[in-house]
Write a protein that holds these residues in place. Structure first.
Motif, PDB file in Angstrom:
ATOM      1  N   ILE A  46      14.217 -22.404  20.510  1.00 21.63           N
ATOM      2  CA  ILE A  46      13.180 -21.014  20.950  1.00 21.63           C
ATOM      3  C   ILE A  46      11.641 -21.771  20.664  1.00 21.63           C
ATOM      4  O   ILE A  46      10.595 -21.286  20.502  1.00 21.63           O
ATOM      5  N   GLY A  47      11.214 -23.491  19.917  1.00 24.95           N
ATOM      6  CA  GLY A  47      10.572 -23.859  19.871  1.00 24.95           C
ATOM      7  C   GLY A  47      10.423 -23.677  18.882  1.00 24.95           C
ATOM      8  O   GLY A  47       8.852 -24.728  18.138  1.00 24.95           O
ATOM      9  N   VAL A  48      10.893 -23.682  17.442  1.00 24.45           N
ATOM     10  CA  VAL A  48      10.367 -23.579  16.046  1.00 24.45           C
ATOM     11  C   VAL A  48      10.732 -25.600  16.026  1.00 24.45           C
ATOM     12  O   VAL A  48      11.361 -26.269  15.984  1.00 24.45           O
ATOM     13  N   PRO A  49       9.526 -26.254  15.670  1.00 27.86           N
ATOM     14  CA  PRO A  49       8.986 -28.144  15.380  1.00 27.86           C
ATOM     15  C   PRO A  49      10.217 -27.788  13.690  1.00 27.86           C
ATOM     16  O   PRO A  49       9.907 -28.272  13.079  1.00 27.86           O
ATOM     17  N   ILE A  50      11.573 -28.302  14.320  1.00 29.13           N
ATOM     18  CA  ILE A  50      12.227 -28.148  12.448  1.00 29.13           C
ATOM     19  C   ILE A  50      12.603 -29.514  12.780  1.00 29.13           C
ATOM     20  O   ILE A  50      12.699 -30.593  13.174  1.00 29.13           O
ATOM     21  N   ASP A  51      11.925 -30.571  11.678  1.00 21.53           N
ATOM     22  CA  ASP A  51      11.870 -32.040  11.336  1.00 21.53           C
ATOM     23  C   ASP A  51      13.655 -31.993  10.237  1.00 21.53           C
ATOM     24  O   ASP A  51      14.048 -31.065   9.070  1.00 21.53           O
ATOM     25  N   PHE A  52      14.318 -33.437  10.151  1.00 21.16           N
ATOM     26  CA  PHE A  52      15.131 -33.150   9.047  1.00 21.16           C
ATOM     27  C   PHE A  52      14.727 -34.940   8.132  1.00 21.16           C
ATOM     28  O   PHE A  52      14.071 -36.008   8.856  1.00 21.16           O
ATOM     29  N   ASP A  53      15.172 -34.725   7.217  1.00 19.66           N
ATOM     30  CA  ASP A  53      14.831 -36.341   5.770  1.00 19.66           C
ATOM     31  C   ASP A  53      16.537 -36.010   5.674  1.00 19.66           C
ATOM     32  O   ASP A  53      16.822 -35.740   4.858  1.00 19.66           O
ATOM     33  N   ASP A  54      16.708 -37.711   5.396  1.00 20.36           N
ATOM     34  CA  ASP A  54      17.841 -37.459   5.349  1.00 20.36           C
ATOM     35  C   ASP A  54      18.049 -37.496   3.588  1.00 20.36           C
ATOM     36  O   ASP A  54      19.387 -37.251   3.197  1.00 20.36           O
ATOM     37  N   LYS A  56      15.811 -35.847   2.025  1.00 26.43           N
ATOM     38  CA  LYS A  56      15.291 -34.429   1.096  1.00 26.43           C
ATOM     39  C   LYS A  56      15.577 -33.624   1.770  1.00 26.43           C
ATOM     40  O   LYS A  56      15.489 -32.022   1.532  1.00 26.43           O
ATOM     41  N   GLY A  57      15.794 -32.910   3.126  1.00 28.58           N
ATOM     42  CA  GLY A  57      16.807 -32.116   3.852  1.00 28.58           C
ATOM     43  C   GLY A  57      15.389 -31.952   5.329  1.00 28.58           C
ATOM     44  O   GLY A  57      15.248 -32.570   5.509  1.00 28.58           O
ATOM     45  N   TYR A  58      15.748 -30.518   5.475  1.00 29.82           N
ATOM     46  CA  TYR A  58      15.209 -29.853   6.708  1.00 29.82           C
ATOM     47  C   TYR A  58      13.819 -29.272   6.675  1.00 29.82           C
ATOM     48  O   TYR A  58      13.512 -28.320   5.077  1.00 29.82           O
ATOM     49  N   SER A  59      12.740 -29.366   7.699  1.00 30.47           N
ATOM     50  CA  SER A  59      11.558 -28.854   7.226  1.00 30.47           C
ATOM     51  C   SER A  59      11.230 -28.585   8.527  1.00 30.47           C
ATOM     52  O   SER A  59      11.420 -29.311   9.492  1.00 30.47           O
ATOM     53  N   ILE A  60       9.416 -27.794   8.440  1.00 25.51           N
ATOM     54  CA  ILE A  60       8.881 -27.328   9.522  1.00 25.51           C
ATOM     55  C   ILE A  60       8.188 -27.837   9.136  1.00 25.51           C
ATOM     56  O   ILE A  60       7.197 -28.609   8.622  1.00 25.51           O
ATOM     57  N   LEU A  61       7.764 -28.307  10.426  1.00 26.42           N
ATOM     58  CA  LEU A  61       6.546 -30.302  11.167  1.00 26.42           C
ATOM     59  C   LEU A  61       5.275 -28.563  10.059  1.00 26.42           C
ATOM     60  O   LEU A  61       4.857 -27.917  11.014  1.00 26.42           O
ATOM     61  N   GLN A  62       4.221 -29.094   9.813  1.00 25.80           N
ATOM     62  CA  GLN A  62       3.072 -28.550   9.386  1.00 25.80           C
ATOM     63  C   GLN A  62       2.554 -28.352  10.265  1.00 25.80           C
ATOM     64  O   GLN A  62       2.219 -29.168  11.856  1.00 25.80           O
ATOM     65  N   GLY A  63       1.654 -27.371  10.635  1.00 24.93           N
ATOM     66  CA  GLY A  63       1.038 -27.128  11.049  1.00 24.93           C
ATOM     67  C   GLY A  63       1.447 -25.976  12.096  1.00 24.93           C
ATOM     68  O   GLY A  63       0.502 -24.522  12.661  1.00 24.93           O
ATOM     69  N   PHE A  64       2.922 -25.615  12.075  1.00 24.84           N
ATOM     70  CA  PHE A  64       3.322 -24.945  12.800  1.00 24.84           C
ATOM     71  C   PHE A  64       3.419 -23.602  11.911  1.00 24.84           C
ATOM     72  O   PHE A  64       3.659 -23.278  10.761  1.00 24.84           O
ATOM     73  N   PHE A  65       2.605 -22.579  11.974  1.00 28.86           N
ATOM     74  CA  PHE A  65       3.117 -20.732  11.240  1.00 28.86           C
ATOM     75  C   PHE A  65       3.978 -19.936  11.937  1.00 28.86           C
ATOM     76  O   PHE A  65       3.481 -19.303  13.394  1.00 28.86           O
ATOM     77  N   LEU A  66       4.214 -18.762  11.614  1.00 28.56           N
ATOM     78  CA  LEU A  66       4.488 -17.525  12.534  1.00 28.56           C
ATOM     79  C   LEU A  66       4.842 -16.714  11.733  1.00 28.56           C
ATOM     80  O   LEU A  66       6.119 -16.620  10.723  1.00 28.56           O
ATOM     81  N   PRO A  67       3.968 -15.119  11.682  1.00 27.72           N
ATOM     82  CA  PRO A  67       3.737 -14.824  10.826  1.00 27.72           C
ATOM     83  C   PRO A  67       5.066 -13.703  10.396  1.00 27.72           C
ATOM     84  O   PRO A  67       5.778 -12.966  11.906  1.00 27.72           O
ATOM     85  N   PRO A  68       5.304 -12.657   9.469  1.00 35.63           N
ATOM     86  CA  PRO A  68       6.856 -12.133   9.800  1.00 35.63           C
ATOM     87  C   PRO A  68       6.624 -10.861  10.341  1.00 35.63           C
ATOM     88  O   PRO A  68       5.441 -10.715  10.573  1.00 35.63           O
ATOM     89  N   VAL A  69       7.736 -10.469  11.335  1.00 36.58           N
ATOM     90  CA  VAL A  69       7.140  -9.651  11.960  1.00 36.58           C
ATOM     91  C   VAL A  69       8.053  -7.887  11.178  1.00 36.58           C
ATOM     92  O   VAL A  69       7.843  -7.187  11.620  1.00 36.58           O
ATOM     93  N   SER A  70       8.510  -8.344  10.061  1.00 35.35           N
ATOM     94  CA  SER A  70       9.251  -7.479   9.630  1.00 35.35           C
ATOM     95  C   SER A  70       9.125  -7.394   8.022  1.00 35.35           C
ATOM     96  O   SER A  70      10.012  -8.888   8.074  1.00 35.35           O
ATOM     97  N   LEU A  71      10.083  -6.030   6.840  1.00 33.61           N
ATOM     98  CA  LEU A  71      10.153  -6.103   6.120  1.00 33.61           C
ATOM     99  C   LEU A  71      10.976  -5.239   5.745  1.00 33.61           C
ATOM    100  O   LEU A  71      11.277  -4.289   6.193  1.00 33.61           O
TER     101      LEU A  71
END
Length: 226
Positions: A46-54, A56-71
Motif C-alpha cells: 500500500i506504499g509504505v517504504p519498508i527497508d531491511f538490513d540483515d 539490524k532489522g526492518y525500518s521505514i525510509l526516512q521522510g515517510f510519515f503517516l499520522p495515527p488516525v485513532s487511539l
C-alpha cells in the motif's frame, strides 16, 4: 486484535524505532514471524517504504510519515493521565509542550473520541500544596542538551546557599525525593555531580558539543550508586 489494528500497530512501532526485528514484532503482537512478514509485505503493497538490513532489522525510509488516525479508549485515557501529572511533576515550559502535543493528537481523532478525552481531562486534577516549589523552568532545555550532547553553563545554589558557575555535560534526569535531579559531568569538579534542578538559577547552552570522550550510561551511573 484484528488485522487492521495490528497493521496500524506494526506501522506505529516501525515509525517509533530506527530498526525493529521480526522477532520483536512477533512477540509484541503475539503472532508468528510468518504473520508479521505478511503484514510487512501488505504495508509495502500500500506504499509504505519498508527497508531491511540483515544486521539490524526492518525500518521505514526516512521522510515517510503517516499520522495515527485513532487511539483506543485505554490509550487516550493513559495520555490524559500522564498529561495531567505534568502539572505536578514538570515545569511550565514542559507543560506547554505537552499541551501542544495533546492538541495535535486531538486534531486527528474523531469528534466523538475527542469529546470523551475533553470530558475525562476536565475530571482529573492534581493537587499542589502552595509551599511546593516546581522546577525552575529548565527541564526542556536540559532535555535538549542531553539529546543533542550540548555543553551547558549553569549558575547553581547548593544546599549551603553558596552560588557557583558550572560548565556541565548533562547525561540524564532522574526523579527522587519529590524533585528532579540533573546528573552531569562537572568540569569544575572534574567528576559527575547530582544537581537539583530547582536550585539552578541560570542556564544557557554553549552551542558546543561534549568535550569528554566518553560518558556513563545513565542506567550504569545509577547502579554505581547502590
Amino acid at each position: 486484535m484484528n488485522r487492521i489494528d495490528r497493521l496500524m500497530g506494526v506501522l506505529t512501532t516501525l515509525q517509533s524505532k530506527r530498526y525493529v526485528s521480526l522477532d520483536h514484532l512477533a512477540n509484541k503482537y503475539e503472532v508468528s514471524t510468518r504473520t508479521v512478514y505478511r503484514d510487512l509485505k501488505a504495508l509495502g503493497e500500500i506504499g509504505v517504504p519498508i527497508d531491511f538490513d540483515d544486521q539490524k532489522g526492518y525500518s521505514i525510509l526516512q521522510g515517510f510519515f503517516l499520522p495515527p488516525v485513532s487511539l483506543s479508549t485505554e490509550e487516550a485515557n493513559a495520555i490524559i493521565l500522564v498529561a495531567s501529572l505534568s502539572e505536578r511533576f514538570t515545569d511550565s515550559g514542559t507543560q506547554k509542550h505537552i499541551e501542544n502535543a495533546l492538541n495535535k493528537i486531538k486534531a486527528v481523532l474523531r469528534s466523538s473520541e475527542r469529546l470523551k478525552i475533553d470530558q475525562l481531562q476536565s475530571q482529573i486534577r492534581i493537587y499542589n500544596r502552595s509551599e511546593e516549589q516546581l522546577p525552575s523552568g529548565y527541564l526542556s532545555p536540559i532535555q535538549k542538551a542531553i539529546s543533542e550532547k550540548e555543553i551547558l553553563q549553569i549558575e547553581y545554589c547548593n544546599n549551603k546557599g553558596e552560588i557557583s558557575q558550572r560548565e556541565i555535560e548533562a547525561i540524564g534526569l532522574t526523579f527522587y525525593s519529590n524533585q528532579w535531579h540533573l546528573i552531569a559531568w562537572c568540569w569544575k569538579r572534574k567528576e559527575y555531580r547530582d544537581f537539583k534542578v530547582k536550585q539552578i538559577s541560570k542556564l544557557s547552552s554553549q552551542q558546543e558539543v561534549f568535550r569528554k570522550p566518553e560518558h556513563y550510561d545513565m542506567n550504569d551511573y545509577l547502579k554505581s550508586l547502590h
